[in-house]
Design a protein around this motif. Sequence first.
Motif, PDB file in Angstrom:
ATOM      1  N   LYS A  15    -103.563  14.174  29.786  1.00  0.00           N
ATOM      2  CA  LYS A  15    -103.105  13.513  28.565  1.00  0.00           C
ATOM      3  C   LYS A  15    -102.736  12.050  28.784  1.00  0.00           C
ATOM      4  N   GLY A  16    -102.381  11.678  30.005  1.00  0.00           N
ATOM      5  CA  GLY A  16    -102.035  10.290  30.298  1.00  0.00           C
ATOM      6  C   GLY A  16    -103.267   9.406  30.368  1.00  0.00           C
ATOM      7  N   ALA A  17    -103.039   8.094  30.324  1.00  0.00           N
ATOM      8  CA  ALA A  17    -104.145   7.142  30.416  1.00  0.00           C
ATOM      9  C   ALA A  17    -104.840   7.227  31.765  1.00  0.00           C
ATOM     10  N   GLU A  18    -104.120   7.698  32.770  1.00  0.00           N
ATOM     11  CA  GLU A  18    -104.706   7.945  34.091  1.00  0.00           C
ATOM     12  C   GLU A  18    -103.973   9.124  34.698  1.00  0.00           C
ATOM     13  N   VAL A  19    -104.604   9.762  35.665  1.00  0.00           N
ATOM     14  CA  VAL A  19    -103.954  10.879  36.351  1.00  0.00           C
ATOM     15  C   VAL A  19    -102.684  10.346  37.008  1.00  0.00           C
ATOM     16  N   TYR A  78    -110.944  13.889  32.636  1.00  0.00           N
ATOM     17  CA  TYR A  78    -110.941  13.138  31.392  1.00  0.00           C
ATOM     18  C   TYR A  78    -109.524  12.663  31.071  1.00  0.00           C
ATOM     19  N   PRO A  79    -109.167  11.446  31.508  1.00  0.00           N
ATOM     20  CA  PRO A  79    -107.852  10.911  31.158  1.00  0.00           C
ATOM     21  C   PRO A  79    -107.810  10.503  29.685  1.00  0.00           C
ATOM     22  N   GLY A  80    -106.624  10.577  29.120  1.00  0.00           N
ATOM     23  CA  GLY A  80    -106.452  10.209  27.720  1.00  0.00           C
ATOM     24  C   GLY A  80    -106.781  11.323  26.748  1.00  0.00           C
ATOM     25  N   PHE A  81    -107.011  12.527  27.257  1.00  0.00           N
ATOM     26  CA  PHE A  81    -107.319  13.668  26.400  1.00  0.00           C
ATOM     27  C   PHE A  81    -106.317  14.783  26.670  1.00  0.00           C
ATOM     28  N   ALA A  82    -105.516  15.097  25.682  1.00  0.00           N
ATOM     29  CA  ALA A  82    -104.556  16.191  25.809  1.00  0.00           C
ATOM     30  C   ALA A  82    -105.119  17.445  25.162  1.00  0.00           C
ATOM     31  N   GLY A  97    -101.894  23.880  33.376  1.00  0.00           N
ATOM     32  CA  GLY A  97    -100.974  23.294  34.344  1.00  0.00           C
ATOM     33  C   GLY A  97    -100.366  22.042  33.759  1.00  0.00           C
ATOM     34  N   GLU A  98     -99.616  22.189  32.693  1.00  0.00           N
ATOM     35  CA  GLU A  98     -99.139  21.015  31.964  1.00  0.00           C
ATOM     36  C   GLU A  98     -97.669  20.685  32.221  1.00  0.00           C
ATOM     37  N   GLY A  99     -97.070  21.306  33.215  1.00  0.00           N
ATOM     38  CA  GLY A  99     -95.674  20.995  33.497  1.00  0.00           C
ATOM     39  C   GLY A  99     -94.738  22.000  32.843  1.00  0.00           C
ATOM     40  N   VAL A 100     -93.476  21.670  32.897  1.00  0.00           N
ATOM     41  CA  VAL A 100     -92.433  22.590  32.442  1.00  0.00           C
ATOM     42  C   VAL A 100     -92.513  22.809  30.942  1.00  0.00           C
TER      43      VAL A 100
END
Length: 193
Positions: free
Chosen positions: A20-24, A112-116, A162-165
Motif C-alpha cells: 500500500k505504501g509508495a515503496e516497500v 506493486y507499490p501504491g496498491f492496497a 500480511g498487512e500488520g497488526v
Amino acid sequence: SAAIRLKQVNPEFSIVVLEKGAEVGAHILSGAVVDPIGIDRLLPEWRQDADHPFKTEVKDDQFLLLGPAGSIRLPNFAMPPLMNNHGNYIVSLGNVCRWLATKAEELGVEIYPGFAAAEVLYNDEGAVIGVATGDMGIEKNGEPGPNYARGMALLGKYTLIGEGVRGSIAKQLIAKYELSKDREPQKFGIGIK
C-alpha cells in the motif's frame, strides 16, 4: 520474506505482492533489534551482500528500572536469556523491507507499490480466492474523478495476508470466519530503545 521463500521452494510459482505504501517499507516506521537466524536461513549468503541493512551489531545491553527519582541499572545476569541481544543487529525495519524487496524481485516476484488490498474475494463456497485493490482517482466528494480507474481483482490459488497488526483485510477475515471467537484478546506492548 514469505515471497522469497515461496520462490525458493518453487521458482515456477507466480507471486504478486501488493504494497500500500509508495515503496516497500514506507509504512514500517520502527527500528528493531533483530536476531539474524531468520535471515541466515532465508538468504544464507546475505553477509556477502554489501547493500544489506544489518550494519550495527549489538555490543552492550543495559536494563534500567525507571522511577520518579531516576533509574537503577539492573544486572544483566538477572535478566531472562531472551533479553541478551549480543550477536543481534540494530536495524531500520523499513530498510530491511526495501532490501528484502530487491531480493524478491531478483527471484521474479512481482511487487506493486501504491496498491492496497481493499477487499477479500471469495468463491461460491466461501473460500478466499484473492483480493481486489481499491479504486483509484476518487475525488474528495467520493465521486470518480478524471483519472478514475477501477480496482484490480487479483486471483490466486493461495492468498497470504500480511498487512500488520489487525489490518483492514485481516479484520474482514476475522469477522467472516469468527477467528477471534473464544480467544483471548490480542495483547500489545510498547518498547523503548
